[in-house]
Write a protein that holds these residues in place. Sequence first.
Motif, PDB file in Angstrom:
ATOM      1  N   GLY A   1       0.836  -1.205   0.000  1.00  0.00           N
ATOM      2  CA  GLY A   1       0.000   0.000   0.000  1.00  0.00           C
ATOM      3  C   GLY A   1       0.867   1.249   0.000  1.00  0.00           C
ATOM      4  O   GLY A   1       2.055   1.203   0.355  1.00  0.00           O
ATOM      5  N   TYR A   2       0.269   2.346  -0.418  1.00  0.00           N
ATOM      6  CA  TYR A   2       1.001   3.623  -0.516  1.00  0.00           C
ATOM      7  C   TYR A   2       0.143   4.758   0.044  1.00  0.00           C
ATOM      8  O   TYR A   2      -1.085   4.711  -0.021  1.00  0.00           O
TER       9      TYR A   2
ATOM     10  N   ASP B   1       3.936   5.464  -8.789  1.00  0.00           N
ATOM     11  CA  ASP B   1       3.857   6.598  -9.721  1.00  0.00           C
ATOM     12  C   ASP B   1       2.408   7.027  -9.962  1.00  0.00           C
ATOM     13  O   ASP B   1       2.118   8.224 -10.079  1.00  0.00           O
ATOM     14  N   GLU B   2       1.494   6.060 -10.030  1.00  0.00           N
ATOM     15  CA  GLU B   2       0.090   6.435 -10.215  1.00  0.00           C
ATOM     16  C   GLU B   2      -0.387   7.242  -9.010  1.00  0.00           C
ATOM     17  O   GLU B   2      -1.060   8.275  -9.149  1.00  0.00           O
ATOM     18  N   VAL B   3      -0.018   6.787  -7.812  1.00  0.00           N
ATOM     19  CA  VAL B   3      -0.456   7.482  -6.589  1.00  0.00           C
ATOM     20  C   VAL B   3       0.158   8.887  -6.545  1.00  0.00           C
ATOM     21  O   VAL B   3      -0.492   9.852  -6.147  1.00  0.00           O
ATOM     22  N   ARG B   4       1.419   9.007  -6.994  1.00  0.00           N
ATOM     23  CA  ARG B   4       2.061  10.337  -7.043  1.00  0.00           C
ATOM     24  C   ARG B   4       1.296  11.288  -7.952  1.00  0.00           C
ATOM     25  O   ARG B   4       1.093  12.461  -7.631  1.00  0.00           O
ATOM     26  N   ALA B   5       0.914  10.788  -9.123  1.00  0.00           N
ATOM     27  CA  ALA B   5       0.182  11.647 -10.078  1.00  0.00           C
ATOM     28  C   ALA B   5      -1.147  12.080  -9.476  1.00  0.00           C
ATOM     29  O   ALA B   5      -1.515  13.263  -9.514  1.00  0.00           O
TER      30      ALA B   5
ATOM     31  N   LYS C   1      -2.915  11.122  -1.951  1.00  0.00           N
ATOM     32  CA  LYS C   1      -3.649   9.979  -2.498  1.00  0.00           C
ATOM     33  C   LYS C   1      -3.078   8.726  -1.871  1.00  0.00           C
ATOM     34  O   LYS C   1      -1.901   8.687  -1.489  1.00  0.00           O
ATOM     35  N   GLY C   2      -3.913   7.702  -1.769  1.00  0.00           N
ATOM     36  CA  GLY C   2      -3.466   6.417  -1.254  1.00  0.00           C
ATOM     37  C   GLY C   2      -3.912   5.314  -2.187  1.00  0.00           C
ATOM     38  O   GLY C   2      -4.835   5.497  -2.983  1.00  0.00           O
ATOM     39  N   GLY C   3      -3.243   4.176  -2.076  1.00  0.00           N
ATOM     40  CA  GLY C   3      -3.670   3.053  -2.893  1.00  0.00           C
ATOM     41  C   GLY C   3      -3.133   1.752  -2.345  1.00  0.00           C
ATOM     42  O   GLY C   3      -2.102   1.733  -1.657  1.00  0.00           O
TER      43      GLY C   3
END
Length: 426
Positions: free
Chosen positions: A67-68, A92-96, A116-118
């Motif tokens: 998780g992020y 990278d998706e979470v960063r964007a 954002k989290g994921g």
Amino acid sequence: MTTELLATPSPSTATGPLADAQAQLAAAVETLDYGAGLHRLLASPRREMTVSIPLHRDNGAVEVLTGYRVQHNFSRGPAKGGLRFSPAVDLDEVRALAMWMTWKCALLDVPYGGAKGGITIDPRNYSVRELERVTRRYTSEILPIIGPEKDIPAPDIGTDERTMAWMMDTYSVNVGYTVPGVVTGKPVSVGGSLGRPSATSRGVVQIALAALAHNGLEPRRSSAAVQGFGKVGAGAAAFLAEAGVKVQAISDQYGAVYAAGGIDVPALAEHVELTGSVVGFAGAEPMDAAALLELDVDLLVPAAVEGVLHAGNAGRVRAKVVVEGANGPTTGEADAILQANGILVVPDILANAGGVIVSYFEWVQGNQAYWWTADEVEDRLARRMLAAWENVLAVSKARRITLREAATVTAVERVAEAHLTRGLYP
Ligand code: NAD
């Protein structure tokens, strides 16, 4: 505004949504004539956390998920952003998505930064009890960096109000008292706001109707296609139909359906409730899901995932107006093609901001322990969405730039101003 902090942003190797987010920021920085140091400050996430989530499966096996949580910016207030459960989640998706949250909150002038989290998981393959264990373990891992004054998660793809109730409970049990303000998008029974579940879709449709009117199109003479039939897409389709727009095509990740005379959206919602997908709906014909994006309709609402309008299909898009219900559905290359073809694109950070606006209302109500009526929430939401639309339109005209550029420039300028006013510590 001048500041030169001597650093030079290093060339990025990012791809996908992060490359798009970085390119949009770079364009705004150029328009605003900021130096490289300020650019680097705006581009860099303030804090990133990657956590392992060990899970006891119901069958006794142990699995370890990842998780992020990325907190892109805090200059204007605590960080705010959704939590996504999807197999496509990576850092990278979470960063964007975190960067886009910073701009969205600034554009709508809510006093938050972006986060954002994921979790990399396909929630369809897990039982409710397993998802509860995953959510609670993830929450306890990121506990030190979240809280009503630090970072406030909300639902996104694959998560919902039940997920938020688990997060709020886990946080509250750990700190020793009930903290409704740690998440938004909660059930009303535990401090959620009336009007939050429908807020993103309502906002998307308020903006879509304004954009259609801007193009001289009346709702009752307009047609639409909606990609995605989840929290955003299903509501958007329903509100469009209520406004008189003929919603001719709707898709989900399993397929798409089409009805030339318009889909009966409540009947489709019942079918999805029973079967889990739009596929097989008796009131419409099956259609190719990719072809939905290229239909000859007035309005296209991508409300699913990133990158669905790309260099390979953007040239075939025939809609007059694209309103981005999803975050990042249009790649940079596609954006240029749509613009060249005279298609009006209303960007995500404006179009889908209704969710974060009512999340802000939920947080305000929770902090004050004073609840608003559904009418009050909807009224305030509509006023903020339409004011932001008018503002972005005016900036776009004044600077002769696209709506996306205008929205990003407006937001980046507000965040930069907060950065520079606060100064650098130490
Ligand atoms: P969701 O999980 O409720 O629904 C997602 C929908 O998209 C589902 O119907 C799924 O089947 C469909 N889908 C997935 N991949 C697809 C594909 N390739 N083609 C067609 N359909 C596909 O998620 P959501 O909350 O509705 O979020 C959708 C988008 O809206 C995301 O980009 C999210 O970040 C954005 N968004 C959500 C909110 C919110 O309040 N939920 C707010 C702002 C933005």
